[in-house]
Design an enzyme around this catalytic site. Structure first.
Site, short mmCIF file in Angstrom:
data_model
loop_
_atom_site.label_atom_id
_atom_site.label_comp_id
_atom_site.label_asym_id
_atom_site.label_seq_id
_atom_site.Cartn_x
_atom_site.Cartn_y
_atom_site.Cartn_z
CG ASP A 1 34.00 -40.66 31.54
OD1 ASP A 1 34.94 -40.24 30.83
OD2 ASP A 1 32.80 -40.42 31.28
CB ALA B 1 30.62 -45.40 22.58
CB SER C 1 23.73 -45.66 17.00
OG SER C 1 23.58 -44.95 15.81
CE1 TYR D 1 28.97 -44.66 17.32
CE2 TYR D 1 27.15 -44.07 15.88
CZ TYR D 1 27.66 -44.24 17.15
OH TYR D 1 26.87 -43.99 18.24
CE LYS E 1 27.77 -47.13 19.91
NZ LYS E 1 27.83 -47.33 21.39
#
Length: 335
Positions: free
Chosen positions: A44, A103, A145, A168, A172
């Site tokens: 992270d 992301a 998503s 976005y 994805k």
């Protein structure tokens, strides 16, 4: 609390990218409850989550990426960025499964900075898939998503031709495409999970509707609904989402994409009213105003989850009003 089913095939060593965030910490908490001896490596960059968030669910060691590659037990945290190919490669050494949650999330940020969105979601995902390939990792779970589908007549299902509206959604979709290629060419069992609009405890930094409205209302800020509030979303409670991820990790499915949501269409205005009424019962007034619609937002969005029910034996359980009550209780417990 939703009951987490036991899954016997969960591998003994898992890398979770974005593991300090809302979904990552919720997943790690559930995995450790199922198997306390599990080795979990967390990568992270701390752009959203924090080490304190991770410490809330696990005792962990903070190691360099080189030292972490040799660790074979416990929870290990690596501070690093998925856009760094070397860090991505080293972080995946010796693990059995990658759960790729890291992301740049949300339509708004992708409209504001499309290049950053592409760097994180396309280059970053490619780096993690390539790290899995080189290191012989056989399972790769990708957090996607409903955005790749774009402006289509819902319910969204996996066979709809994608027409993303936002950067976005495009980024994805690219991630899903690379997952398909790495399954068919290199034999990595990739699973793409298209998350609904996730909410629940631990979402204090999440920018989507439920968490944002609760946070704003508790700080006596005005809650802004973009547009007239009739736009619809599929609101999914975190425990239900985590269960889907666990089933994907432990299952034998590869090369598939699944809609992970409730299959229920709710307007943003309706959900705002549910939150407002729940807040009133706790002595808090919620102020709402409307603003212009945002670029990149779709009007209607909810999912057909029958494929996940058939192939993963997964179904959502939590109803939105009860989920919001539990989320509110968590937020109030943090103050």
């Amino acid at each position: 609390m939703c009951e987490m089913n036991s899954v016997g095939n969960v591998p003994s060593s898992i890398l979770v990218t974005g593991g300090c965030g809302f979904i990552g910490t919720s997943l790690i908490s559930a995995l450790l409850k199922m198997s306390p001896d599990l080795h979990i490596r967390v990568l992270d960059n701390l752009s959203t989550g924090s080490e304190q968030d991770l410490a809330g669910v696990a005792i962990f060691s903070r190691l360099s990426v080189d030292a972490a590659a040799d660790a074979q037990s416990g929870v290990v945290f690596i501070q690093g960025d998925i856009r760094d190919a070397d860090i991505a490669m080293k972080s995946a050494q010796g693990v059995d499964c990658v759960v790729h949650l890291a992301a740049n999330t949300g339509v708004g940020p992708s409209v504001d900075d499309p290049r950053l969105d592409m760097d994180c979601n396309v280059i970053g995902t490619f780096n993690m898939l390539e790290a899995a390939r080189v290191n012989g990792v056989r399972k790769f779970i990708f957090a996607s998503s409903g955005a790749p589908a774009g402006e289509v007549e819902p319910p969204i299902h996996e066979e709809l031709p994608p027409h993303p509206v936002s950067p976005y959604g495009a980024s994805k979709l690219a991630g899903e495409g690379y997952c398909s290629a790495y399954y068919r060419t290199f034999g990595i069992n990739t699973v793409c999970l298209r998350f609904g609009n996730v909410y629940g405890p631990r979402s204090k930094r999440k920018a989507s509707v439920v968490a944002k409205f609760i946070r704003q209302a508790l700080h006596d800020d005005v809650c802004v609904i973009y547009g007239d509030g009739t736009q619809t979303r599929d609101f999914l409670y975190i425990d239900d989402l985590v269960q889907a991820v666990v089933l994907a990790i432990g299952g034998s499915v590869g090369g598939e994409t699944f809609q992970i949501a409730t299959g229920m269409e709710r307007t943003v205005g309706e959900v705002a009213n549910i939150i407002a009424k729940a807040l009133v019962r706790r002595g808090v007034e919620m102020q709402i105003r409307h603003d212009s619609p945002r670029l990149g937002d779709v009007k209607r969005n909810f999912s057909d989850t029958s494929k996940a029910a058939h192939m993963l034996d997964w179904r959502s359980q939590m109803e939105v009003p009860e989920g919001i009550e539990r989320t509110l209780d968590w937020f109030l417990g943090q103050t």
